[in-house]
Design a protein around this motif. Sequence first.
Motif, PDB file in Angstrom:
ATOM      1  N   HIS A 107       0.820  -1.213   0.000  1.00  0.00           N
ATOM      2  CA  HIS A 107       0.000   0.000   0.000  1.00  0.00           C
ATOM      3  C   HIS A 107       0.853   1.261   0.000  1.00  0.00           C
ATOM      4  O   HIS A 107       0.357   2.349  -0.319  1.00  0.00           O
ATOM      5  N   ARG A 108       2.141   1.143   0.329  1.00  0.00           N
ATOM      6  CA  ARG A 108       3.027   2.311   0.329  1.00  0.00           C
ATOM      7  C   ARG A 108       3.592   2.613  -1.055  1.00  0.00           C
ATOM      8  O   ARG A 108       4.233   3.640  -1.252  1.00  0.00           O
ATOM      9  N   PHE A 109       3.398   1.715  -2.005  1.00  0.00           N
ATOM     10  CA  PHE A 109       3.852   1.971  -3.368  1.00  0.00           C
ATOM     11  C   PHE A 109       3.007   3.064  -4.012  1.00  0.00           C
ATOM     12  O   PHE A 109       1.779   3.093  -3.865  1.00  0.00           O
ATOM     13  N   SER A 110       3.648   3.922  -4.763  1.00  0.00           N
ATOM     14  CA  SER A 110       2.929   4.953  -5.519  1.00  0.00           C
ATOM     15  C   SER A 110       2.241   4.314  -6.721  1.00  0.00           C
ATOM     16  O   SER A 110       2.470   3.139  -7.045  1.00  0.00           O
ATOM     17  N   LYS A 111       1.420   5.098  -7.410  1.00  0.00           N
ATOM     18  CA  LYS A 111       0.723   4.590  -8.595  1.00  0.00           C
ATOM     19  C   LYS A 111       1.721   4.129  -9.658  1.00  0.00           C
ATOM     20  O   LYS A 111       1.547   3.073 -10.268  1.00  0.00           O
ATOM     21  N   SER A 112       2.780   4.901  -9.866  1.00  0.00           N
ATOM     22  CA  SER A 112       3.753   4.540 -10.902  1.00  0.00           C
ATOM     23  C   SER A 112       4.489   3.254 -10.532  1.00  0.00           C
ATOM     24  O   SER A 112       4.778   2.428 -11.407  1.00  0.00           O
ATOM     25  N   GLN A 113       4.763   3.068  -9.250  1.00  0.00           N
ATOM     26  CA  GLN A 113       5.412   1.832  -8.826  1.00  0.00           C
ATOM     27  C   GLN A 113       4.491   0.635  -9.018  1.00  0.00           C
ATOM     28  O   GLN A 113       4.926  -0.433  -9.448  1.00  0.00           O
ATOM     29  N   GLN A 114       3.209   0.810  -8.690  1.00  0.00           N
ATOM     30  CA  GLN A 114       2.253  -0.277  -8.905  1.00  0.00           C
ATOM     31  C   GLN A 114       2.052  -0.542 -10.391  1.00  0.00           C
ATOM     32  O   GLN A 114       1.921  -1.699 -10.812  1.00  0.00           O
ATOM     33  N   ASP A 115       2.048   0.528 -11.185  1.00  0.00           N
ATOM     34  CA  ASP A 115       1.921   0.366 -12.646  1.00  0.00           C
ATOM     35  C   ASP A 115       3.038  -0.501 -13.209  1.00  0.00           C
ATOM     36  O   ASP A 115       2.833  -1.266 -14.161  1.00  0.00           O
ATOM     37  N   SER A 116       4.239  -0.373 -12.621  1.00  0.00           N
ATOM     38  CA  SER A 116       5.392  -1.099 -13.146  1.00  0.00           C
ATOM     39  C   SER A 116       5.276  -2.610 -12.941  1.00  0.00           C
ATOM     40  O   SER A 116       6.036  -3.380 -13.511  1.00  0.00           O
ATOM     41  N   LEU A 117       4.317  -3.018 -12.116  1.00  0.00           N
ATOM     42  CA  LEU A 117       4.101  -4.451 -11.874  1.00  0.00           C
ATOM     43  C   LEU A 117       3.110  -5.075 -12.854  1.00  0.00           C
ATOM     44  O   LEU A 117       3.065  -6.300 -13.006  1.00  0.00           O
ATOM     45  N   LEU A 118       2.308  -4.244 -13.487  1.00  0.00           N
ATOM     46  CA  LEU A 118       1.155  -4.751 -14.244  1.00  0.00           C
ATOM     47  C   LEU A 118       1.542  -5.741 -15.340  1.00  0.00           C
ATOM     48  O   LEU A 118       0.972  -6.827 -15.440  1.00  0.00           O
ATOM     49  N   GLN A 119       2.504  -5.371 -16.186  1.00  0.00           N
ATOM     50  CA  GLN A 119       2.843  -6.240 -17.308  1.00  0.00           C
ATOM     51  C   GLN A 119       3.385  -7.587 -16.829  1.00  0.00           C
ATOM     52  O   GLN A 119       3.029  -8.638 -17.372  1.00  0.00           O
ATOM     53  N   ALA A 120       4.226  -7.548 -15.796  1.00  0.00           N
ATOM     54  CA  ALA A 120       4.813  -8.789 -15.290  1.00  0.00           C
ATOM     55  C   ALA A 120       3.745  -9.729 -14.741  1.00  0.00           C
ATOM     56  O   ALA A 120       3.822 -10.945 -14.919  1.00  0.00           O
ATOM     57  N   VAL A 121       2.740  -9.160 -14.075  1.00  0.00           N
ATOM     58  CA  VAL A 121       1.646  -9.977 -13.553  1.00  0.00           C
ATOM     59  C   VAL A 121       0.787 -10.501 -14.681  1.00  0.00           C
ATOM     60  O   VAL A 121       0.423 -11.680 -14.727  1.00  0.00           O
ATOM     61  N   GLU A 122       0.471  -9.614 -15.623  1.00  0.00           N
ATOM     62  CA  GLU A 122      -0.419  -9.978 -16.734  1.00  0.00           C
ATOM     63  C   GLU A 122       0.211 -11.031 -17.643  1.00  0.00           C
ATOM     64  O   GLU A 122      -0.453 -11.962 -18.101  1.00  0.00           O
ATOM     65  N   LYS A 123       1.522 -10.893 -17.890  1.00  0.00           N
ATOM     66  CA  LYS A 123       2.214 -11.823 -18.785  1.00  0.00           C
ATOM     67  C   LYS A 123       2.598 -13.128 -18.088  1.00  0.00           C
ATOM     68  O   LYS A 123       2.995 -14.086 -18.736  1.00  0.00           O
TER      69      LYS A 123
END
Length: 425
Positions: A107-123
């Motif tokens: 929850h302490r991650f910023s939006k940009s930090q959370q965004d950086s996880l999206l592709q890795a999770v999705e792929k």
Amino acid sequence: MNEPLAERLRPKTLEDYVSQTHLIGPQGALTQHIKMGLIPSMLFWGPPGTGKTTLANIIATESGRPFYTLSAINSGVKDIRDVIEKAKQSGGLFTTKNPILFIDEIHRFSKSQQDSLLQAVEKGWITLIGATTENPSFEVIPALLSRCQVYVLNAFDKSDLETLLQRAIEKDPYISQKNITLKETTALLRLSGGDARKLLNIFELIVNSEASETIEITDDAVLKKIQNNTVRYDKTGEQHYDIISAFIKSIRGSDPNGAVYWLARMIEGGEDVKFIARRLLISASEDIGNANPTALVIANNTFQAVSTIGNPESRIILSQCATYLACSPKSNTAYLAIDKALQLVRETGDLPIPLDLRNAPTKLMKELGYGDNYKYAHHYKNNFVDQEFLPDTIIGTPFYEPGNNARENAHREFLKQRWRDKYGY
């Protein structure tokens, strides 16, 4: 013996894991995932010391997956990308055992930090396990939240905590060398607040403070020792919820000095400013409410402001709000009203809605009498007409009882004029 007791006793298998049977019991959701070898990305939401990190480690071990970990407190986007790149090289799309990336305090991650996880999770390059003490609905971006299962971990109950104490006495290589009698455990359990890590750290502190090899644990002894050693067991931030409690109670008690002191403790300890601002929002309604409705407006504006500005300037805004709330007249009548209504709803169930209050969007509903005899208040003098708004079996039940302050005294007079003796105002 530098390793804390809580770390020495950290479970390595599901069989050793205490509590959270709804997740890791025989029919638990996580048990089934591990058995099938299909581990989804997930978020563990629960208070401190409920085994979130431990559970992530066990899942990785029992599913035979590489395990990477990051802390949201000291990791940036570059750290995330580096770990994802390592994970891609050790697993990824061509194996069912893709690596697990565990992120503590996500929850302490910023939006940009959370965004950086999206592709890795999705792929499928990684399976993400995030741990949070905050509601992920508010703290995790929707795109990431939609890709994760959310599992709630509960504070440990009395039997769980007592099991941990017995395990420490019997199995820890250091503590088991002493002759320990748990004569009383109430103080230990209360001080832990359901936090297993905190319980074990306090217990170790008590044991280590005794020179004798024979130790009798009593409530009185525990309280005396802890009061004399608060800093020693608090320095790692485990009293997170105790300090926010002291902060809110200072506001409730109309002491701006106490409020500012505990606020300073949280800021100096690196507490998330949005966490503090959310508690101010709750206090504005729970402790002040209709005695000063402007308090909620100010608290909401405070939350918006600190979300935009961040540190270090947020400390000023938080201080302004905290001192304002502390100096405001107090009322908990809104809080009491909804709890009283909820209790009655639980006791009486779904009571029939009076026909005149029902909506009638179709011809059939109108023919059945939905909305008949409803009196539109604005058509009457003073925008009021005497009609019934509660189900028949609870007519006349008061939920909101105005407090004794200027604004709510005005509410009481208004209600007396409208309803006379109906609700006892």
